[in-house]
Design a protein around this motif. Sequence first.
Motif, PDB file in Angstrom:
ATOM      1  N   LEU A 146       0.900  -1.252   0.550  1.00  0.00           N
ATOM      2  CA  LEU A 146       0.268   0.104  -0.254  1.00  0.00           C
ATOM      3  C   LEU A 146       0.884   1.186   0.040  1.00  0.00           C
ATOM      4  O   LEU A 146       0.609   2.751  -0.705  1.00  0.00           O
ATOM      5  CB  LEU A 146      -0.821   0.104   1.421  1.00  0.00           C
ATOM      6  N   ILE A 147       1.678   1.628   0.752  1.00  0.00           N
ATOM      7  CA  ILE A 147       2.710   2.310   0.924  1.00  0.00           C
ATOM      8  C   ILE A 147       3.580   2.636  -0.739  1.00  0.00           C
ATOM      9  O   ILE A 147       3.837   3.632  -0.934  1.00  0.00           O
ATOM     10  CB  ILE A 147       3.765   1.813   1.890  1.00  0.00           C
ATOM     11  N   ASN A 148       3.891   1.511  -1.567  1.00  0.00           N
ATOM     12  CA  ASN A 148       4.580   1.525  -2.312  1.00  0.00           C
ATOM     13  C   ASN A 148       3.532   2.145  -3.179  1.00  0.00           C
ATOM     14  O   ASN A 148       3.484   2.879  -4.645  1.00  0.00           O
ATOM     15  CB  ASN A 148       4.539   0.646  -2.799  1.00  0.00           C
ATOM     16  N   LEU A 149       2.201   1.769  -3.026  1.00  0.00           N
ATOM     17  CA  LEU A 149       1.066   1.858  -4.384  1.00  0.00           C
ATOM     18  C   LEU A 149       0.972   3.679  -4.336  1.00  0.00           C
ATOM     19  O   LEU A 149       0.070   4.219  -5.653  1.00  0.00           O
ATOM     20  CB  LEU A 149      -0.105   1.192  -4.068  1.00  0.00           C
ATOM     21  N   LYS A 150       1.026   4.173  -3.278  1.00  0.00           N
ATOM     22  CA  LYS A 150       0.577   5.325  -3.307  1.00  0.00           C
ATOM     23  C   LYS A 150       1.282   6.593  -3.900  1.00  0.00           C
ATOM     24  O   LYS A 150       2.447   6.727  -4.553  1.00  0.00           O
ATOM     25  CB  LYS A 150       0.499   6.842  -1.919  1.00  0.00           C
ATOM     26  N   ALA A 151       0.713   7.121  -4.731  1.00  0.00           N
ATOM     27  CA  ALA A 151       0.872   8.112  -5.125  1.00  0.00           C
ATOM     28  C   ALA A 151       1.855   9.781  -4.749  1.00  0.00           C
ATOM     29  O   ALA A 151       2.177  10.360  -3.924  1.00  0.00           O
ATOM     30  CB  ALA A 151      -0.387   9.055  -6.404  1.00  0.00           C
ATOM     31  N   GLU A 152       3.076  10.523  -5.926  1.00  0.00           N
ATOM     32  CA  GLU A 152       3.357  10.907  -5.068  1.00  0.00           C
ATOM     33  C   GLU A 152       3.511  12.162  -4.322  1.00  0.00           C
ATOM     34  O   GLU A 152       3.821  12.682  -3.458  1.00  0.00           O
ATOM     35  CB  GLU A 152       4.326  11.156  -6.552  1.00  0.00           C
TER      36      GLU A 152
END
Length: 197
Positions: A146-152
């Motif tokens: 989920l952390i890696n999925l978040k947008a910049e």
Amino acid sequence: MNAKLKQGLVQVYTGKGKGKTTAALGLGLRAAGHGFKVEMIQYLKGSSYTGELFSTERLPNFNIKQFGKSCSYAAGIKEGLMDCQGCGDCFVSQTEDKEMHQQFVDWAYKYTTKVLQEEARDIVILDEINNALRYDLLTVDQVLDLINLKAEETELILTGRGIPEKILDKADLVTEMKAIKHPYQEQGIKSRRGIEY
């Protein structure tokens, strides 16, 4: 307002002290005031009467979704006919049906994934996500996904006691709430309407 964050970070509010959800709500309220879109996803909390559910109904850009067992007394508490009984029924426990709680977590996780993929919210709060980890209803790798999925441009906030080190390492900001004194332990004062819920 058409606000957009230039850079979204990962924040964690953890520890045994009171105030993790309250801090996340405060940040969400501040962000909503600037026109940011806020989504709070509450893991293993469901249909309980809390003031924030009804406050945020008045804010078009602050949404709360609950995924958990409901409170048997919610209607009476909302109408002011009774106070929170402190029974703990609205929280998960080791003795309860794990399959039921797993279903709530699966729904919450699927919804969280959808929200992060849409990139339509500026602030995403995963309230009490660590309860899902603590009861083995979610893995550390799933939370890292989920952390890696978040947008910049998305700010991601996670709350809960005892967040694992691997998740803390990925966070940009970690605040630990330390319990020094609590009115329940010191004076037997139960949760109060408008303060704890």
